[in-house]
Design a protein around this motif. Structure first.
Motif: not given
Length: 415
Positions: A338, A340, A349, A351-352, A355-356, A382
């Protein structure tokens, strides 16, 4: 016969060559078993061609990758075309491979108009094979800065070969590739890339063909290239040579919606089997634009490449191009654990970001499970929008047209 080809100019690891080998096995065993029944090694009948230049040539002598090449060459209708000048520059011997596969390992390049052997003339034969009518267009996506990277010289040679073949040529400058067009380049010990682009622009005008250099506006702004609007809708910069146009990335993606071959330092083009005639040129309808598969092979954060790859993929998908992103090789580190960041940081980030945008139309994300396993890591649970795939699924992505797409080929770009 359907022809697929790779253009590889960067280092080829054992891992990369191994998944390529497995995908070719999948192609011949699962998708085209008839080729196994009619095994031919004649170069003219090659189904897969590897065009190797630069750092990629070392893999032909490396004792770790050489056995994998021998397996690949044992498959039906595979050949390798080497850049002779680059072989000689590096002192690379391909005697063992050539001795075992004399008709499949080609190092005598076609002669250019100046009478010298030209690997890029051979590349151009593949880059124009889809085009009707002639004259046609060829494109090159460049992402590295000049002088630090020899790939800039390769980009010039690609464009020059296109003009020699009476094709219109496009150069799409992305990430550090925008530096190719910087004004006032003055190297003392190597070819001047800026002057080379200007010379090619002049040659194109004399031949009556198009020469277009589009530089990504976001990438240029981040690197200090100032621009302004002249009040008549034209974006102007005093930082670049005349042929270069700094534009929104959308203008580059608009070219990707057309049907011409677009290559990069490490790239591939795979034809799709079609019923009936091939699509005519130009093609700009949404469902007929060639799909794009982007392979992210670099770790996140250390360089801009992983983020740049996702940004490019999102831009393609937004313009209606079917786009698939595969995290493979070291690219899978973007999916581990994950991630951060500190609050209010200007950094991103990854990964964000994934995901977005994962739910966007025309865009899919995949994680190559063998790369995760090889590194002993697991994907962040996730990230459920990033689908796990193996060799069969990767083979399907590469060699089968996506549903609803009627293009005659697919572009594969390795970031």
């Amino acid at each position: 016969m359907t022809s697929h080809f790779f253009l590889l100019g960067g280092p080829i690891s054992v891992e990369r060559l191994s998944w390529i080998e497995e995908c070719l096995k999948f192609f011949f065993v699962k998708l085209n078993p008839e080729n196994l029944l009619h095994h031919t090694k004649a170069p003219r009948d090659a189904i897969f061609t590897f065009l190797l230049t630069g750092e990629a040539l070392y893999s032909l002598q490396n004792p770790q990758t050489l056995p994998v090449w021998e397996i690949i060459l044992s498959m039906p209708s595979v050949k390798i075309v080497c850049d002779l000048k680059e072989l000689e520059l590096r002192g690379i011997s391909i005697g063992r491979l050539k001795m075992k596969n004399p008709e499949q390992v080609i190092y005598q390049n076609s002669l250019a108009l100046n009478g010298q052997p030209s690997f890029w003339k051979d590349v151009m034969k593949f880059a124009r094979q889809h085009e009707q009518p002639v004259p046609s267009t060829v494109g090159y996506l460049h992402m590295e800065s000049p002088y630090m990277n020899q790939s800039s010289h390769a980009a010039l040679q690609f464009l020059a070969a296109g003009l020699e073949a009476h094709a219109s040529v496009d150069l799409y400058a992305y990430l550090d590739g925008v530096h190719l067009g910087h004004l006032g380049q003055n190297p003392s010990e190597c070819e001047n890339i800026g002057s080379g682009l200007e010379d090619l622009h002049d040659k194109a005008q004399k031949k009556g063909v198009s020469f277009q250099v589009l530089a990504c506006g976001r990438c240029a702004a981040a690197r200090g290239y100032s621009t302004w609007d002249d009040g008549q809708g034209m974006v102007i910069s005093t930082c670049t040579i005349k042929p270069v146009k700094i534009r929104n990335l959308k203008e580059t993606i608009d070219q990707f919606k057309r049907n011409h071959i677009i290559l990069a330092k490490d790239s591939a083009s795979f034809q799709f089997k079609k019923n009936g005639q091939l699509s005519s040129f130009p093609l700009q309808e949404k469902e007929r634009s060639p799909p794009v598969t982007i392979l992210i092979t670099r770790r996140p954060y250390g360089t801009e490449e992983a983020f740049g790859a996702i940004s490019f993929a999102v831009a393609c998908a937004y313009e209606g191009i079917t786009t698939r992103v595969v995290f493979i090789e070291d690219g899978v580190y973007a999916l581990m654990g994950e991630h951060k960041l500190e609050i209010k940081t200007h950094f991103f980030n990854l990964q964000e970001v994934v995901d977005a945008v994962a739910g966007s139309a025309n865009l899919q994300f995949f994680a190559f499970q063998p790369s995760l396993n090889q590194r002993g890591i697991m994907k962040n649970r996730k990230l459920n929008a990033v689908l796990d795939i193996g060799i069969p699924e990767l083979g399907q992505l590469l060699f089968f047209p996506p549903n609803g797409v009627s293009a005659n080929h697919q572009r594969v770009i390795i970031f």
